[in-house]
Motif scaffolding. Structure first.
Motif, PDB file in Angstrom:
ATOM      1  N   LEU A   1     -33.201 -15.754  44.174  1.00  0.00           N
ATOM      2  CA  LEU A   1     -32.153 -15.209  45.038  1.00  0.00           C
ATOM      3  C   LEU A   1     -30.825 -15.107  44.307  1.00  0.00           C
ATOM      4  O   LEU A   1     -30.033 -14.199  44.556  1.00  0.00           O
ATOM      5  CB  LEU A   1     -32.004 -16.085  46.286  1.00  0.00           C
ATOM      6  CG  LEU A   1     -33.098 -15.950  47.337  1.00  0.00           C
ATOM      7  CD1 LEU A   1     -32.975 -17.054  48.385  1.00  0.00           C
ATOM      8  CD2 LEU A   1     -33.031 -14.574  48.013  1.00  0.00           C
TER       9      LEU A   1
ATOM     10  N   PRO B   1     -31.139 -10.803  44.563  1.00  0.00           N
ATOM     11  CA  PRO B   1     -31.478 -11.052  45.979  1.00  0.00           C
ATOM     12  C   PRO B   1     -32.474 -10.053  46.550  1.00  0.00           C
ATOM     13  O   PRO B   1     -33.362 -10.437  47.317  1.00  0.00           O
ATOM     14  CB  PRO B   1     -30.125 -10.948  46.682  1.00  0.00           C
ATOM     15  CG  PRO B   1     -29.119 -11.213  45.627  1.00  0.00           C
ATOM     16  CD  PRO B   1     -29.700 -10.677  44.357  1.00  0.00           C
TER      17      PRO B   1
ATOM     18  N   ARG C   1     -36.959 -11.056  47.592  1.00  0.00           N
ATOM     19  CA  ARG C   1     -37.612 -11.062  48.911  1.00  0.00           C
ATOM     20  C   ARG C   1     -39.127 -10.962  48.808  1.00  0.00           C
ATOM     21  O   ARG C   1     -39.833 -11.335  49.729  1.00  0.00           O
ATOM     22  CB  ARG C   1     -37.077  -9.904  49.757  1.00  0.00           C
ATOM     23  CG  ARG C   1     -35.590  -9.977  50.047  1.00  0.00           C
ATOM     24  CD  ARG C   1     -35.181  -8.963  51.107  1.00  0.00           C
ATOM     25  NE  ARG C   1     -33.732  -8.895  51.253  1.00  0.00           N
ATOM     26  CZ  ARG C   1     -32.979  -7.883  50.826  1.00  0.00           C
ATOM     27  NH1 ARG C   1     -33.554  -6.836  50.259  1.00  0.00           N
ATOM     28  NH2 ARG C   1     -31.669  -7.890  50.980  1.00  0.00           N
TER      29      ARG C   1
END
Length: 276
Positions: free
Chosen positions: A133, A137, A141
């Motif tokens: 992250l 970012p 996911r």
């Protein structure tokens, strides 16, 4: 940086492959991990360790919700809470990590393989996801499954390497169902009185770790380059497993290491070429 370099050389080296502007945040994450992973080594009984874990829960809650941390006067608290706020990191993985580390304070048996994998997931795998992250970012996911296997491979290799230390203090991370399948009980394993049984346990744990490493490396072929630094320490797991296999029952008394040049070479190769 100094804390990570002293306590966690593999993760320290991995940060050097990250963009310069990301390194401070990664060092904060890894120094926090080293701090809570090493609590058992710094306390003589569980209660002081539990107090230290609670300190971190309170400090994180205060620092994240109120922008605090500075009041604690601890540089690592300040660095970590700033990292969480600046990168929008979720707080729950940190709290789950602290809960998982409660297990380290006691000599309770690890009930099953599922429990071990859950422990690895809330510690090493969660740390990989948090580092992802920080690095990217958007790409992070989609790495939960990869991070899960990578963290299990890395953590199992680490636990096996630390067998001599754990045995001296009567601690055992080998799951009870793995012990039973190998035909040895916890007491015999810790005492070392059943060498052949202990060797079967080590072989079974190496096989479990290699299975996760193979799954990780297959999935990591699609890993975007920006996320590679988060996974580099896990990329060393197969080399550690090879060294553990070579030691056999001697792994009960000797910490398995790989040469520094080989660690550097593996990380360089993965950082530049990936797992494809």
């Amino acid at each position: 940086m100094a804390v990570t370099r002293a306590a966690d050389r593999d993760r320290y080296l991995s940060v050097l492959y990250a963009p310069e502007e990301k390194r401070g945040a990664l060092f904060a994450l890894y120094a926090f991990n080293s701090e809570i992973a090493g609590i058992r080594d710094r306390v003589s009984e569980p209660l002081p360790g539990a107090v230290r874990l609670q300190f971190w829960r309170d400090a994180l809650a205060m620092g994240v919700s109120h922008g605090g941390g500075e009041a604690e006067g601890a540089p690592l608290v300040i660095a970590l809470t700033q990292t969480i706020r600046e990168h929008g990191l979720p707080l729950d993985p940190f709290l789950n990590m602290l809960d998982a580390r409660e297990f380290d304070l006691y000599d309770d048996p690890m009930p099953s393989r599922n429990d071990l994998e859950g422990y690895c997931g809330e510690t090493a795998s969660a740390l990989i996801q948090l580092a992802s992250l920080v690095l990217d970012p958007a790409a992070a996911r989609g790495v939960a499954e990869i991070a899960g296997h990578a963290g299990c491979a890395q953590a199992i290799a680490g636990l096996l390497r630390l067998l001599p230390i754990h045995r001296r203090r009567g601690q055992c991370y080998v799951p009870a169902d793995v012990m039973a399948a190998a035909g040895i009980d916890r007491e015999a394993f810790l005492s070392g009185r059943d060498g052949s049984g202990a060797e079967r346990v080590i072989a079974a744990m190496v096989a479990l770790g290699r299975d996760h490493a193979a799954r990780f490396e297959t999935l990591a072929r699609d890993l975007v380059p920006a996320l590679r630094p988060a996974f580099l320490p896990a990329g060393l797991a197969p080399a550690y497993f090879g060294r553990l296999e070579g030691k056999g029952v001697r792994a009960l008394d000797e910490v398995a290491e790989i040469p520094a040049w080989r660690r550097h070479w593996i990380m360089f190769r993965r950082a530049t070429s990936g797992w494809g």
